[in-house]
Write a protein that holds these residues in place. Structure first.
Motif, short mmCIF file in Angstrom:
data_model
loop_
_atom_site.label_atom_id
_atom_site.label_comp_id
_atom_site.label_asym_id
_atom_site.label_seq_id
_atom_site.Cartn_x
_atom_site.Cartn_y
_atom_site.Cartn_z
N ASP A 195 6.45 -5.69 -0.11
CA ASP A 195 6.19 -4.26 0.13
C ASP A 195 5.66 -3.57 -1.12
O ASP A 195 4.74 -2.76 -1.06
CB ASP A 195 7.46 -3.55 0.60
CG ASP A 195 7.85 -3.93 2.02
OD1 ASP A 195 6.95 -4.39 2.78
OD2 ASP A 195 9.02 -3.78 2.36
N LYS A 209 2.06 -4.55 -1.71
CA LYS A 209 1.17 -3.77 -0.86
C LYS A 209 0.93 -2.38 -1.44
O LYS A 209 -0.20 -1.88 -1.45
CB LYS A 209 1.73 -3.66 0.55
CG LYS A 209 1.60 -4.94 1.35
CD LYS A 209 2.30 -4.87 2.69
CE LYS A 209 1.62 -3.92 3.63
NZ LYS A 209 2.21 -3.95 4.99
N LYS A 219 -1.42 -2.74 -4.41
CA LYS A 219 -2.81 -2.95 -3.97
C LYS A 219 -3.43 -1.65 -3.46
O LYS A 219 -4.60 -1.38 -3.70
CB LYS A 219 -2.87 -4.02 -2.88
CG LYS A 219 -2.70 -5.42 -3.40
CD LYS A 219 -2.83 -6.43 -2.28
CE LYS A 219 -2.65 -7.84 -2.80
NZ LYS A 219 -2.79 -8.84 -1.73
#
Length: 73
Positions: free
Chosen positions: A4, A7, A10
């Protein structure tokens, strides 16, 4: 780092690169179109602003990465 958090990192990278590209395009167009300069001069005059933006984006990215990596008490 958890998936998580990867993500989130990113996503932050995506938005920071996008922010830099928008600033680059806006400054180049402003200098080129509204100050009667040629494109080479517009690029040369834009370097300080792009440099500041790039440094701030990098600081923000690594600060966010450190914030995500912190241990919760």
């Amino acid at each position: 780092m958890t998936p998580d958090k990867e993500k989130l990192l990113k996503l932050m990278r995506f938005w920071l690169v996008g922010t830099f590209i928008i600033v680059w395009a806006a400054i180049t167009l402003y200098i080129g179109l509204f100050t009667s300069r040629n494109w080479l001069q517009a690029i040369q005059l834009g370097f300080p602003i792009w440099g500041i933006t790039a440094v701030l984006c990098a600081v923000w990215y690594f600060g966010y990465k450190a914030w995500l990596a912190r241990k919760k008490s």
